[in-house]
Write a protein that holds these residues in place. Structure first.
Motif, short mmCIF file in Angstrom:
data_model
loop_
_atom_site.label_atom_id
_atom_site.label_comp_id
_atom_site.label_asym_id
_atom_site.label_seq_id
_atom_site.Cartn_x
_atom_site.Cartn_y
_atom_site.Cartn_z
N ALA A 37 0.31 30.83 -36.43
CA ALA A 37 1.69 30.39 -36.16
C ALA A 37 2.51 30.39 -37.45
O ALA A 37 3.67 30.84 -37.46
N ARG A 38 1.92 29.90 -38.55
CA ARG A 38 2.64 29.90 -39.84
C ARG A 38 2.95 31.32 -40.28
O ARG A 38 4.06 31.61 -40.74
N LEU A 39 1.97 32.20 -40.13
CA LEU A 39 2.15 33.58 -40.55
C LEU A 39 3.26 34.25 -39.73
O LEU A 39 4.13 34.92 -40.29
N LYS A 40 3.25 34.03 -38.44
CA LYS A 40 4.29 34.62 -37.58
C LYS A 40 5.66 34.02 -37.89
O LYS A 40 6.66 34.72 -37.87
N GLN A 41 5.68 32.73 -38.18
CA GLN A 41 6.94 32.06 -38.51
C GLN A 41 7.48 32.59 -39.84
O GLN A 41 8.68 32.80 -39.99
N MET A 62 6.78 43.68 -40.65
CA MET A 62 5.56 43.17 -41.28
C MET A 62 4.89 44.26 -42.09
O MET A 62 4.90 45.43 -41.73
N SER A 63 4.26 43.82 -43.16
CA SER A 63 3.47 44.76 -43.97
C SER A 63 2.15 45.02 -43.23
O SER A 63 1.77 44.30 -42.32
N GLY A 64 1.47 46.04 -43.66
CA GLY A 64 0.17 46.37 -43.07
C GLY A 64 -0.83 45.24 -43.25
O GLY A 64 -1.63 44.95 -42.36
N GLU A 65 -0.75 44.58 -44.41
CA GLU A 65 -1.64 43.45 -44.68
C GLU A 65 -1.39 42.31 -43.70
O GLU A 65 -2.31 41.70 -43.19
N THR A 66 -0.11 42.02 -43.47
CA THR A 66 0.24 40.93 -42.56
C THR A 66 -0.21 41.25 -41.14
O THR A 66 -0.78 40.39 -40.46
N GLU A 67 0.01 42.48 -40.70
CA GLU A 67 -0.43 42.89 -39.36
C GLU A 67 -1.94 42.79 -39.23
O GLU A 67 -2.45 42.32 -38.21
N ALA A 68 -2.65 43.21 -40.26
CA ALA A 68 -4.12 43.13 -40.25
C ALA A 68 -4.58 41.68 -40.19
O ALA A 68 -5.53 41.34 -39.46
N ARG A 86 -6.72 39.92 -37.28
CA ARG A 86 -7.98 39.24 -37.63
C ARG A 86 -7.98 37.82 -37.06
O ARG A 86 -8.96 37.38 -36.46
N LEU A 87 -6.86 37.12 -37.23
CA LEU A 87 -6.76 35.75 -36.72
C LEU A 87 -6.83 35.73 -35.19
O LEU A 87 -7.49 34.87 -34.60
N GLU A 88 -6.15 36.68 -34.55
CA GLU A 88 -6.18 36.73 -33.08
C GLU A 88 -7.60 37.02 -32.58
O GLU A 88 -8.05 36.42 -31.60
N GLN A 89 -8.31 37.92 -33.24
CA GLN A 89 -9.69 38.21 -32.85
C GLN A 89 -10.58 36.98 -33.07
O GLN A 89 -11.40 36.65 -32.23
N PHE A 90 -10.41 36.34 -34.21
CA PHE A 90 -11.18 35.14 -34.52
C PHE A 90 -10.96 34.08 -33.45
O PHE A 90 -11.90 33.48 -32.94
N ILE A 91 -9.71 33.87 -33.08
CA ILE A 91 -9.36 32.86 -32.06
C ILE A 91 -10.00 33.23 -30.73
O ILE A 91 -10.60 32.38 -30.06
N ALA A 92 -9.92 34.49 -30.35
CA ALA A 92 -10.48 34.91 -29.06
C ALA A 92 -12.00 34.73 -29.03
O ALA A 92 -12.54 34.16 -28.07
N ILE A 93 -12.68 35.16 -30.07
CA ILE A 93 -14.15 35.08 -30.12
C ILE A 93 -14.61 33.63 -30.15
O ILE A 93 -15.47 33.22 -29.37
N HIS A 94 -14.04 32.85 -31.04
CA HIS A 94 -14.50 31.48 -31.20
C HIS A 94 -14.05 30.58 -30.05
O HIS A 94 -14.75 29.61 -29.72
N SER A 95 -12.93 30.88 -29.43
CA SER A 95 -12.51 30.11 -28.25
C SER A 95 -13.52 30.33 -27.13
O SER A 95 -13.92 29.39 -26.45
N LYS A 96 -13.92 31.57 -26.94
CA LYS A 96 -14.88 31.89 -25.88
C LYS A 96 -16.22 31.23 -26.18
O LYS A 96 -16.86 30.66 -25.29
N ARG A 97 -16.65 31.29 -27.44
CA ARG A 97 -17.92 30.68 -27.84
C ARG A 97 -17.90 29.17 -27.59
O ARG A 97 -18.84 28.61 -27.05
#
Length: 164
Positions: free
Chosen positions: A116-120, A127-133, A137-148
């Motif tokens: 949320a901070r990054l998007k804000q 966005m730069s390529g680094e920011t998009e990456a 990464r954060l969205e994948q982390f959230i999806a994987i760990h939320s499911k776990r």
């Protein structure tokens, strides 16, 4: 958009409740590990006694009937200690699983806040390529760990329902 004081309080309250639950679990785990160590020491002591008693009988230091009686008592205590150790390990595993689930929830919460901070920060600017990456990464982390966390919490809930 600024968070309302109520929203901030609720967020802080849930985080502190999560941290309190994790702290309580860590204390319980310390107590469980201490009990496990005590049982391990008892088990080792009983096994040592069982090894030594036959020699004492062979060399005449202990009468046969007394040795047989003592061995029976020691074996009973050993079985009881081993059974208790098995039970303690079951409880320990449940506590470790619960703590892991809560830690996953906390990590997901922290990742969501970072996202949320990054998007804000980026707002409507490109966005730069680094920011998009980093966002991916954060969205994948959230999806994987939320499911776990969901799977762990659901399994624990279903287990309690089946027992109750």
């Amino acid at each position: 958009m600024a968070d309302s004081p109520l929203r901030i309080y609720v967020a802080m309250s849930s985080v502190s409740q999560l941290q309190q639950a994790m702290a309580a679990l860590r204390l319980s785990l310390a107590e469980i590990r201490h009990k496990e160590e005590q049982l391990d020491a008892s088990i080792a002591q009983f096994r040592t006694q069982l090894r030594r008693l036959p020699r004492q009988t062979i060399y005449g230091r202990a009468p046969l009937d007394m040795a047989l009686s003592a061995m029976g008592e020691i074996e009973e205590r050993l079985r009881d200690a081993e059974d208790n150790r098995r039970r303690v390990l079951t409880i320990k595993q449940a506590a470790e699983d619960e703590l892991a689930a809560l830690e996953s929830v906390q990590q997901v919460d922290e990742a969501r806040k970072a996202l949320a901070r990054l998007k804000q920060q980026t707002g409507r600017q490109p966005m730069s390529g680094e920011t998009e990456a980093e966002i991916r990464r954060l969205e994948q982390f959230i999806a994987i760990h939320s499911k776990r966390a969901e799977l762990t919490i659901t399994a624990a809930f279903e287990e309690r329902q089946n027992r109750g």
